[in-house]
Every structure is written in structure tokens, then in C-alpha cells.
Motif scaffolding. Structure first.
Motif, short mmCIF file in Angstrom:
data_model
loop_
_atom_site.label_atom_id
_atom_site.label_comp_id
_atom_site.label_asym_id
_atom_site.label_seq_id
_atom_site.Cartn_x
_atom_site.Cartn_y
_atom_site.Cartn_z
N LEU A 164 0.83 -1.21 0.00
CA LEU A 164 0.00 0.00 0.00
C LEU A 164 0.86 1.26 0.00
O LEU A 164 0.53 2.25 -0.67
N VAL A 165 1.97 1.22 0.73
CA VAL A 165 2.90 2.35 0.71
C VAL A 165 3.49 2.51 -0.69
O VAL A 165 3.60 3.62 -1.22
N PHE A 166 3.88 1.39 -1.30
CA PHE A 166 4.44 1.40 -2.65
C PHE A 166 3.45 2.02 -3.64
O PHE A 166 3.80 2.93 -4.41
N PHE A 167 2.21 1.54 -3.63
CA PHE A 167 1.23 2.05 -4.57
C PHE A 167 0.89 3.51 -4.29
O PHE A 167 0.67 4.30 -5.23
N ASP A 181 -5.89 7.32 -15.96
CA ASP A 181 -6.42 5.97 -15.82
C ASP A 181 -5.31 5.02 -15.39
O ASP A 181 -4.49 4.59 -16.20
N VAL A 182 -5.29 4.68 -14.12
CA VAL A 182 -4.27 3.78 -13.58
C VAL A 182 -4.95 2.57 -12.95
O VAL A 182 -5.91 2.70 -12.19
N ILE A 183 -4.46 1.39 -13.30
CA ILE A 183 -4.91 0.12 -12.76
C ILE A 183 -3.76 -0.44 -11.95
O ILE A 183 -2.60 -0.38 -12.38
N ILE A 184 -4.04 -1.00 -10.79
CA ILE A 184 -2.96 -1.59 -9.99
C ILE A 184 -3.01 -3.12 -10.07
O ILE A 184 -4.08 -3.72 -10.17
N ASP A 185 -1.82 -3.71 -10.04
CA ASP A 185 -1.66 -5.16 -10.10
C ASP A 185 -0.78 -5.57 -8.92
O ASP A 185 0.37 -5.12 -8.83
N PRO A 186 -1.29 -6.38 -7.99
CA PRO A 186 -0.49 -6.75 -6.82
C PRO A 186 0.73 -7.60 -7.14
O PRO A 186 1.59 -7.77 -6.29
N LEU A 207 -6.50 -3.67 -0.98
CA LEU A 207 -5.98 -2.84 -2.07
C LEU A 207 -7.04 -1.90 -2.63
O LEU A 207 -6.73 -0.94 -3.34
N GLN A 208 -8.31 -2.16 -2.30
CA GLN A 208 -9.37 -1.25 -2.73
C GLN A 208 -9.24 0.12 -2.06
O GLN A 208 -9.85 1.09 -2.51
N ALA A 251 -11.22 -7.95 -7.54
CA ALA A 251 -10.55 -7.83 -8.84
C ALA A 251 -11.51 -7.31 -9.89
O ALA A 251 -12.63 -7.79 -10.02
N ASN A 252 -11.05 -6.34 -10.67
CA ASN A 252 -11.83 -5.79 -11.78
C ASN A 252 -11.44 -6.39 -13.12
O ASN A 252 -12.22 -6.37 -14.06
#
Length: 274
Positions: A164-167, A181-186, A207-208, A251-252
Motif C-alpha cells: 500500500l505504501v508502494f502504490f 487511468d491507472v490500474i494496480i496489479d499486486p 488494495l481497494q 478484482a476488476n
């Protein structure tokens, strides 16, 4: 929750599928399968017909310990594939799996729609600036190190907190540059061991908190086939089982090798939550 792909507003409130097309000789599951025009176009057509919204094209294997690929080779592999796909299927929304800004720009110039960067801009200082100039969706993944050494960098005190800190930091940089438009991937399997991958999945709903769409890429990975004491070829059932968990955890987008099975999983998930 929407993203703009080449003028198409794509809602991610309904889970979407990203079909994987590796044009590398050494990817962990499908390396070498798609090396000629006929097999590539057949696979793309199958994935689109089976329900893929996006096709993710990669020319640099990122499996643990994979050999490094120079920029010229990556460019020579991937650009003709972009051209080939869009000539045959011009409406395809292509995601380009690369951490290099020059590859990203060239592929977008050739008609790709978004960039999928395993390094979240950490491997190329020009990547986020390039994405901002191109005004395209961007997938940023959590990883430590590189594919060559990432499995020696799994010493976390609190994996989810550190992610979470990284993102937060990377999203802050992206926002400052104007990336919309940014999507995150764990990053399942990237600088994470098998047990850490399962701990991540158990807590993935956290992560939400980033208020960004989440992409889950677990298809046929070692967290599945090693747990089942089998090989990637036999990991489809396990993949589908964990895809349902990914959806339940927020997950989206599911990034998958097997589109039809993922589509069926999404349909059942939607009915379950109707």
C-alpha cells in the motif's frame, strides 16, 4: 470505475478479462506456442470470441530467473505482432506488457491501447512521463528488483502494508504527471513466495483502499501448480478456483491464459451477486 481506451469508455464495474498472448520463446506456460502469424491470429480470435476485452501482448518473459532480453529484440518481436493483430482485428484493445518507455511509445503509435508495466515505472525513469504524454491507461504492478533477482527479495515485515505504501507513492507520481487511468496489479509471484501469494490473496480487498481498479494475474502460476504438486499444464482447475476468490476480493480484471473458463467464472460470480 471506467478507463478510456482509444476513445472507448470501458466500465470496470463489470469484471473484465485480459487474454495473455506471449510472443516469447521461454514464458513459463505458453512459451513458443505463438511464433507464426497463423497461430497468433487464431489465438487472438479465440480469446476475443471467448470474451476477452483486452489482449495483453508481451515479448519479454518475466518468469522468475528469465534471461534478459535487449531492447532491440523486444522491439523486433512485438511491433510486427501489434500490426498483425490490428490489421486482422482492428477494434482490438491491445495492452503492451513492457517496462521500457521506447517500446511503449512505439507500440502505442502502432495502435495499442494501454501499457502494462511490471515495474510501475521503476525500471525506466521515462515510462510515467511517456504514459502521461500519450494519455493512455497504465497498469502498474508491485515488484521488487527484476525478474532475474526478484525471488531473492521476499523479506517483508508486512507485505500488504508495504504494498500500500508502494502504490501510494507510485500513484502520487502518476497523478502529479497527469496520468488519469491507472490500474494496480499486486504482482502475484513477483518478489513473493508461494505462502506470501496466498496471504496476499486472503487480504487483497485491502488494495481497494487505493480507489483504483485491480488487475489479478494468477493464471497457471506456481502458487497454484506447486500447491497442487503438478505442472502449469494441469493448473487450469486451480486457476479457476482462485479466480473466483480474486473476484470476491475485488478484482476488476482477470489476466488469463484461458479466456472461456474465466468468462464462465465471471458469469457465475455475477449471478451469485445479482
Amino acid at each position: 470505475m471506467t478507463i478510456n481506451c482509444k476513445g472507448n469508455i470501458i466500465s470496470l464495474e463489470q469484471p473484465r478479462i485480459m487474454g495473455i498472448l506471449n510472443v516469447t520463446p521461454d514464458s513459463f506456460f505458453d512459451g513458443g506456442k505463438y511464433q507464426d502469424q497463423h497461430s497468433i491470429l487464431n489465438q487472438v480470435e479465440k480469446m476475443l470470441t471467448d470474451g476477452a476485452t483486452f489482449i495483453d501482448v508481451g515479448a519479454y518473459s518475466t518468469r522468475p530467473g528469465a534471461a534478459e532480453v535487449d531492447e532491440v529484440t523486444e522491439m523486433q518481436r512485438i511491433v510486427p505482432i501489434i500490426d498483425l493483430i490490428l490489421h486482422k482485428f482492428p477494434d482490438t484493445l491491445i495492452s503492451v506488457d513492457t517496462f521500457r518507455s521506447t517500446i511503449a511509445k512505439t507500440c502505442i503509435d502502432h495502435g495499442a491501447a494501454m501499457i502494462n508495466d511490471i515495474s510501475a515505472g521503476m525500471q525506466d525513469n521515462n515510462m510515467l512521463k511517456t504514459v502521461a504524454r500519450l494519455n493512455i491507461p497504465y497498469i502498474m504492478m508491485h515488484m521488487r528488483g527484476t525478474p532475474q533477482n526478484m525471488q531473492q527479495q521476499t523479506d517483508y515485515r508486512d507485505l500488504l502494508k508495504e504494498m500500500l505504501v508502494f502504490f501510494s507513492e507510485r500513484l502520487g507520481v502518476a497523478k502529479s504527471l497527469g496520468i488519469k487511468d491507472v490500474i494496480i496489479d499486486p504482482g502475484f509471484g513477483f518478489a513473493k513466495n508461494r505462502l506470501q501469494n496466498f496471504d496476499l490473496l486472503k487480504q487483497m480487498e485491502l488494495l481497494q483502499m487505493t480507489d483504483r481498479p485491480i488487475l489479478a494475474g494468477i493464471s497457471r502460476k506456481s502458487m497454484i501448480y506447486k500447491t497442487l504438486q503438478t505442472q502449469p499444464d494441469n493448473a487450469l482447475n486451480g486457476t479457476t478456483a482462485l479466480h473466483m476468490v480474486c473476484l470476491q476480493k475485488g478484482a476488476n480484471i482477470l489476466r488469463v491464459h484461458d479466456v472461456r473458463e474465466a468468462w464462465e467464472c465471471i458469469k457465475l460470480y455475477e449471478q451469485l451477486n445479482a
